[in-house]
Design a protein around this motif. Structure first.
Motif, short mmCIF file in Angstrom:
data_model
loop_
_atom_site.label_atom_id
_atom_site.label_comp_id
_atom_site.label_asym_id
_atom_site.label_seq_id
_atom_site.Cartn_x
_atom_site.Cartn_y
_atom_site.Cartn_z
N ASN A 52 -1.55 9.55 -17.75
CA ASN A 52 -0.85 8.27 -17.64
C ASN A 52 -0.36 7.79 -19.00
O ASN A 52 0.79 7.36 -19.16
CB ASN A 52 -1.79 7.22 -17.03
CG ASN A 52 -1.20 5.82 -17.09
OD1 ASN A 52 -1.52 5.05 -17.99
ND2 ASN A 52 -0.29 5.53 -16.19
N GLU A 53 -1.22 7.92 -19.99
CA GLU A 53 -0.87 7.50 -21.36
C GLU A 53 0.35 8.27 -21.87
O GLU A 53 1.26 7.71 -22.48
CB GLU A 53 -2.09 7.76 -22.26
CG GLU A 53 -1.88 7.53 -23.73
CD GLU A 53 -2.04 6.07 -24.13
OE1 GLU A 53 -1.77 5.79 -25.30
OE2 GLU A 53 -2.41 5.22 -23.29
N GLU A 54 0.39 9.55 -21.58
CA GLU A 54 1.44 10.41 -22.11
C GLU A 54 2.74 10.31 -21.31
O GLU A 54 3.83 10.37 -21.87
CB GLU A 54 0.94 11.87 -22.14
CG GLU A 54 1.97 12.93 -22.46
CD GLU A 54 2.62 12.76 -23.82
OE1 GLU A 54 2.06 12.08 -24.69
OE2 GLU A 54 3.74 13.30 -23.98
N THR A 55 2.62 10.16 -19.99
CA THR A 55 3.82 10.26 -19.15
C THR A 55 4.14 9.02 -18.35
O THR A 55 5.25 8.90 -17.81
CB THR A 55 3.65 11.41 -18.12
OG1 THR A 55 2.58 11.05 -17.23
CG2 THR A 55 3.33 12.73 -18.80
N GLY A 56 3.19 8.11 -18.22
CA GLY A 56 3.42 6.92 -17.41
C GLY A 56 3.13 7.14 -15.93
O GLY A 56 3.26 6.21 -15.13
N ASP A 115 6.52 18.41 -18.61
CA ASP A 115 7.09 19.55 -19.34
C ASP A 115 6.08 20.13 -20.34
O ASP A 115 5.00 19.58 -20.56
CB ASP A 115 8.42 19.17 -20.01
CG ASP A 115 8.26 18.11 -21.07
OD1 ASP A 115 7.14 17.93 -21.60
OD2 ASP A 115 9.27 17.45 -21.41
N LEU A 146 6.02 20.37 -23.53
CA LEU A 146 5.70 19.58 -24.72
C LEU A 146 4.66 18.50 -24.38
O LEU A 146 3.69 18.30 -25.11
CB LEU A 146 6.96 18.92 -25.29
CG LEU A 146 7.99 19.89 -25.87
CD1 LEU A 146 9.20 19.12 -26.39
CD2 LEU A 146 7.39 20.73 -26.99
N SER A 147 4.86 17.84 -23.24
CA SER A 147 3.88 16.83 -22.83
C SER A 147 2.54 17.50 -22.53
O SER A 147 1.48 16.94 -22.82
CB SER A 147 4.37 16.09 -21.59
OG SER A 147 5.49 15.33 -21.90
N MET A 185 1.24 20.03 -23.95
CA MET A 185 0.54 20.29 -25.23
C MET A 185 -0.23 19.05 -25.67
O MET A 185 -1.38 19.13 -26.12
CB MET A 185 1.55 20.65 -26.33
CG MET A 185 1.81 22.13 -26.55
SD MET A 185 0.34 23.15 -26.57
CE MET A 185 -0.48 22.57 -28.07
N THR A 186 0.42 17.91 -25.57
CA THR A 186 -0.24 16.66 -25.99
C THR A 186 -1.43 16.35 -25.09
O THR A 186 -2.48 15.92 -25.55
CB THR A 186 0.78 15.50 -25.96
OG1 THR A 186 1.91 15.89 -26.71
CG2 THR A 186 0.20 14.25 -26.54
N VAL A 225 -3.23 18.47 -23.42
CA VAL A 225 -4.30 19.43 -23.72
C VAL A 225 -5.08 19.00 -24.97
O VAL A 225 -6.32 18.96 -24.97
CB VAL A 225 -3.70 20.85 -23.92
CG1 VAL A 225 -4.67 21.77 -24.63
CG2 VAL A 225 -3.31 21.44 -22.57
N ASN A 281 -5.30 16.04 -26.32
CA ASN A 281 -6.05 14.80 -26.06
C ASN A 281 -7.28 15.07 -25.19
O ASN A 281 -8.34 14.45 -25.39
CB ASN A 281 -5.15 13.75 -25.40
CG ASN A 281 -4.15 13.18 -26.39
OD1 ASN A 281 -4.33 13.27 -27.60
ND2 ASN A 281 -3.07 12.61 -25.89
#
Lengths: 414, 81
Positions: free
Chosen positions: B16-20, B39, B41-42, B44-45, B47, B49
């Motif tokens: 939720n924090e990363e993508t909404g 996607d 890139l998201s 990666m973030t 993972v 976190n």
């Protein structure tokens, strides 16, 4: 040139130290408000910065963009998005052909906060903590690319980089796109988010910033004898440019005609203006000529006027050199007295002001002039704003950037 | 040691924090790419976190095997054991 298409301005948008929208910003301009305030960032005291204030953004982009959008955009891109949404809504949010829809948004510094913030992350936490979007966030074309992506503009997305002339030059790029038939409608502007300690310290070391720490609101004072440097600002200014044909066909409200642009380079010094103003005056004359006008048609100049001792005089000399006696008929405004210097966004924001000045026939005031510098032989609008004449009128907007870039825009009543 | 449910909820917060995306939509049977439209890139973030939150290491080679939210929950739980 008359066979080429006319370009008109149909939307105005901004997010600035005076407000989170163009409307709110303009209200501040007409009220003669200053957008400067003392900075409460830790780094101001930590590094004992000689200047302790700036023209910080008035409204957080989080008021307009989602939390996730903000996480994925550098502040410079956030500001460009907020101003673009504002301008697009002002233009009536038209349905347009994506292949005939372009973007041109310049910036002086690019994604400085991302670049340096992620460098800190790398050193402190290692490579796995570096944000995967670090590169697309820090690149200077991120604002134009992101705006084209969000608005579905597919005719081309351009980024001009010419320091404090970037925003004006991008508007010129948009104008040429339409004139050359590459697009019918373009979101054009400039954005900057460079109030970061390294950039701030660099300007301090250059002795470029005002250090009037006891009076931030009085610090930006173009044409006043006591001026001692510019005040760093941040934000974005955006306009929607359209071919006249396209605007008329959709029944758009037209503010003014974007009538001409002139550009030159000094090849004199990397930061100092050429003292005689030869390059700057060439750009101004070229803009007037390309607009099919004469100096006598220009009734208002939104000057670059950053409030530096040398710069204000050099520009005033250039205006006089370009227009000679006709300069007496021009009401000159230095709106950086209120907004501060938005660097790569400055020319765009002031282009937006100039369009509104022509549409509403009002020249903004230059605030903080208490002791007018007699070396300036121009008719500077002081105290409060001034009405512009009826009939066909035109105005000039000057922008100059480190590197010797000179850009002048001419905007004309419709 | 976190329970399967706790890991799922923690992961949903990160997504939720990363993508909404709503936490409630982050269910075990959902594919990160096909259902949640996340996607690489998201991912990666997310993972990185998740590694921090659950104190595990998710090697880059492993990430492509985590097709669903349930795959990720299972991997994290196994790594914590």
């Amino acid at each position: 040139m008359s066979s080429e298409r006319r370009v008109v301005i149909t939307g105005l948008g901004a997010t600035t130290p005076l407000g989170g929208s163009f409307e709110q910003t303009w209200e501040g301009i007409l009220a003669g408000r200053s957008g400067m305030r003392t900075m409460d960032f830790d780094w101001v005291e930590e590094f004992d910065m000689p200047a302790k204030f700036a023209a910080l953004i008035h409204t957080s982009p989080e008021e307009v963009l989602s939390k996730v959008e903000c996480r994925r955009m550098d502040p410079s891109t956030q500001y460009a998005m907020v101003a673009s949404k504002d301008a697009w809504a002002d233009a009536g949010s038209p349905e347009v052909d994506p292949l005939r829809f372009g973007v041109a948004i310049g910036t002086g510094m690019g994604g400085l906060h991302t670049l340096l913030g992620q460098w800190d992350t790398l050193r402190e936490k290692g490579v796995r903590r570096v944000f995967p979007l670090a590169v697309p966030m820090l690149m200077p074309n991120s604002p134009s690319g992101t705006v084209s992506l969000n608005f579905g503009a597919r005719a081309g997305a351009h980024t001009t980089v010419s320091a404090c002339a970037s925003g004006a030059e991008s508007m010129g790029t948009a104008y040429e796109m339409i004139r050359q038939g590459r697009a019918d409608i373009v979101i054009a502007g400039g954005t900057e988010a460079a109030i970061h300690p390294i950039c701030f310290a660099g300007f301090c070391q250059m002795q470029a910033l005002s250090t009037r720490n006891d009076d931030p609101q009085g610090a930006s004072r173009p044409y006043d004898k006591g001026r001692d440097g510019f005040v760093m600002g941040e934000g974005a200014g955006v306009m929607v440019l359209e071919s006249e044909e396209h605007a008329r066909a959709r029944g758009a409200r037209i503010y003014a005609e974007f009538a001409g642009i002139g550009m030159s380079s000094d090849a004199h010094h990397i930061t100092a203006p050429e003292p005689e103003g030869a390059g700057a005056s060439r750009a101004m004359l070229e803009a007037v000529e390309r607009a099919g006008l004469t100096p006598a048609d220009i009734v208002h100049v939104n000057a670059h006027a950053t409030s530096t001792p040398v710069g204000d005089i050099a520009e005033a000399n250039a205006i006089r050199r370009a227009f000679r006696d006709a300069a007496d008929g021009m009401a000159v405004s230095g709106t950086k007295s209120m907004t501060g210097h938005l660097l790569g966004a400055a020319g765009a924001l002031e282009g937006v002001f100039t369009a509104k000045s022509i549409a509403d026939r009002v020249a903004p005031a230059t605030i903080n002039i208490e002791d007018f510098d007699e070396a300036i032989t121009l008719d500077v609008v002081r105290g409060s704003h001034r009405e512009l004449p009826a009939g066909d009128i035109a105005a000039l907007n000057n922008s100059f950037g480190f590197g010797g870039h000179n850009v002048a825009l001419v905007i004309k009543s419709i | 040691m976190a329970s399967e449910q706790e890991i799922l909820e923690g992961l949903a917060d990160i997504v939720n924090e990363e993508t909404g995306i709503d936490q409630g939509d982050v269910q075990a049977d959902k594919s990160f790419t096909d259902d949640l439209d996340i996607d690489s890139l998201s991912m990666m973030t997310i993972v990185v976190n998740a590694e921090e939150k659950f104190g595990v290491r998710i090697p880059d080679d492993e990430v492509k095997n985590l097709k669903t939210v349930g795959d990720a929950v299972a991997f994290i739980q196994k790594s914590q054991a």
